[in-house]
Scaffold this motif. Structure first.
Motif, PDB file in Angstrom:
ATOM      1  N   HIS A  92       0.747  -1.071  -0.053  1.00 51.12           N
ATOM      2  CA  HIS A  92      -0.371  -0.139   0.175  1.00 51.12           C
ATOM      3  C   HIS A  92       1.041   0.801  -0.510  1.00 51.12           C
ATOM      4  O   HIS A  92       0.991   2.620  -0.794  1.00 51.12           O
ATOM      5  N   TRP A  93       1.350   1.101   0.729  1.00 51.09           N
ATOM      6  CA  TRP A  93       2.459   2.473   0.694  1.00 51.09           C
ATOM      7  C   TRP A  93       3.749   2.665  -0.233  1.00 51.09           C
ATOM      8  O   TRP A  93       3.783   3.603  -0.787  1.00 51.09           O
ATOM      9  N   HIS A  94       3.856   1.835  -0.851  1.00 53.08           N
ATOM     10  CA  HIS A  94       4.384   1.914  -2.492  1.00 53.08           C
ATOM     11  C   HIS A  94       3.285   2.463  -3.610  1.00 53.08           C
ATOM     12  O   HIS A  94       3.726   3.233  -3.982  1.00 53.08           O
ATOM     13  N   ALA A  95       2.393   1.605  -3.916  1.00 52.56           N
ATOM     14  CA  ALA A  95       1.396   2.343  -4.375  1.00 52.56           C
ATOM     15  C   ALA A  95       1.282   2.843  -4.323  1.00 52.56           C
ATOM     16  O   ALA A  95       0.639   4.615  -5.573  1.00 52.56           O
ATOM     17  N   ALA A  96       0.862   3.592  -3.088  1.00 60.05           N
ATOM     18  CA  ALA A  96       0.196   5.518  -2.675  1.00 60.05           C
ATOM     19  C   ALA A  96       1.294   6.772  -2.786  1.00 60.05           C
ATOM     20  O   ALA A  96       0.894   7.205  -3.332  1.00 60.05           O
ATOM     21  N   GLY A 125      -2.724  18.580  -8.552  1.00 56.59           N
ATOM     22  CA  GLY A 125      -3.229  19.697  -7.668  1.00 56.59           C
ATOM     23  C   GLY A 125      -4.029  18.973  -6.406  1.00 56.59           C
ATOM     24  O   GLY A 125      -4.955  19.906  -5.365  1.00 56.59           O
ATOM     25  N   ILE A 126      -3.852  18.257  -6.627  1.00 57.45           N
ATOM     26  CA  ILE A 126      -4.650  16.826  -5.529  1.00 57.45           C
ATOM     27  C   ILE A 126      -4.345  16.048  -4.647  1.00 57.45           C
ATOM     28  O   ILE A 126      -2.871  15.654  -5.006  1.00 57.45           O
ATOM     29  N   GLU A 127      -5.074  15.234  -3.755  1.00 58.42           N
ATOM     30  CA  GLU A 127      -3.956  14.139  -2.692  1.00 58.42           C
ATOM     31  C   GLU A 127      -4.822  12.702  -2.762  1.00 58.42           C
ATOM     32  O   GLU A 127      -5.701  13.090  -3.670  1.00 58.42           O
ATOM     33  N   LEU A 128      -4.035  11.457  -2.818  1.00 56.81           N
ATOM     34  CA  LEU A 128      -5.092  10.815  -2.932  1.00 56.81           C
ATOM     35  C   LEU A 128      -6.299  10.215  -1.767  1.00 56.81           C
ATOM     36  O   LEU A 128      -7.320  10.139  -2.820  1.00 56.81           O
ATOM     37  N   GLU A 137       1.731   1.278 -14.768  1.00 59.97           N
ATOM     38  CA  GLU A 137       2.774   0.151 -14.968  1.00 59.97           C
ATOM     39  C   GLU A 137       4.426  -0.061 -14.349  1.00 59.97           C
ATOM     40  O   GLU A 137       5.156  -1.005 -14.736  1.00 59.97           O
ATOM     41  N   ARG A 138       5.039   1.423 -13.212  1.00 59.65           N
ATOM     42  CA  ARG A 138       6.164   1.179 -12.952  1.00 59.65           C
ATOM     43  C   ARG A 138       5.435   0.232 -11.957  1.00 59.65           C
ATOM     44  O   ARG A 138       7.090  -0.576 -11.445  1.00 59.65           O
ATOM     45  N   LEU A 139       4.859   0.490 -10.878  1.00 59.18           N
ATOM     46  CA  LEU A 139       4.161  -0.585  -9.928  1.00 59.18           C
ATOM     47  C   LEU A 139       4.688  -1.612 -10.459  1.00 59.18           C
ATOM     48  O   LEU A 139       4.919  -3.031  -8.970  1.00 59.18           O
ATOM     49  N   VAL A 140       4.418  -1.965 -11.111  1.00 54.57           N
ATOM     50  CA  VAL A 140       4.359  -4.036 -11.849  1.00 54.57           C
ATOM     51  C   VAL A 140       5.248  -4.336 -12.734  1.00 54.57           C
ATOM     52  O   VAL A 140       5.817  -5.178 -13.052  1.00 54.57           O
ATOM     53  N   ALA A 141       6.190  -3.205 -12.583  1.00 51.00           N
ATOM     54  CA  ALA A 141       7.830  -3.283 -13.572  1.00 51.00           C
ATOM     55  C   ALA A 141       8.767  -4.260 -12.794  1.00 51.00           C
ATOM     56  O   ALA A 141       9.025  -5.404 -14.128  1.00 51.00           O
TER      57      ALA A 141
END
Length: 161
Positions: free
Chosen positions: A34-38, A49-52, A132-136
């Protein structure tokens, strides 16, 4: 007085390292994921200009349509004060608007504005290369497998989506 709790060795204590067999291992790995994806998604949203927390509300509004703040809080895991701040932020930016709910003067529904829909769509475009970088590090077919496993994990059979 000593409890009758079996003693564990140091090696069996909870970590989030590969190979941990403690009962906490899955939860700890999911937290790290979660931390990585967030972090990656925050990077995609920053130029907009917005947050999660803002995007989480927009997701609910796109999915459900106008939604009362109480239900937004539940859907996003927020509390009453937190959801009010997020909706205030979205209103200030023209991304969402509060509307009266017929039959109950105390309740307000929040709905996404056309500008909110534009930003929602732009966020998806900005997130695609980062996602895409998340699952590289995964092999062919593994990103789809991961999505399937996490979907079944978070929405068990019979669970309303």
């Amino acid at each position: 007085m000593t409890a009758d709790v079996p003693r564990r060795t140091i090696a069996s204590r909870a970590t989030d390292r590969p190979g941990d067999e403690s009962p906490f291992a899955l939860g700890l790995l999911l937290r790290r994921a979660h931390w990585h994806a967030a972090a990656v998604m925050t990077e995609a949203l920053r130029p907009l200009g917005i947050e999660l927390r803002h995007f989480a509300v927009l997701i609910v509004l796109v999915d459900r349509g106008p939604t009362v703040q109480r239900d937004l809080a539940v859907a996003t895991g927020s509390d009453k004060a937190g959801i009010m701040r997020v909706v205030d932020d979205l209103e200030r930016r023209g991304l969402a608007a509060r509307k009266a709910v017929p039959g109950d003067r105390r309740v307000r529904a929040v709905e996404i504005t056309p500008q909110g829909v534009e930003l929602f769509d732009a966020a998806h475009g900005a997130a695609e290369p980062l996602a895409e970088r998340l699952v590289a590090e995964l092999g062919p077919g593994e990103p789809a497998q991961l999505m399937d496993l996490l979907t079944r994990f978070t929405h068990p059979a019979g669970d309303e989506v």
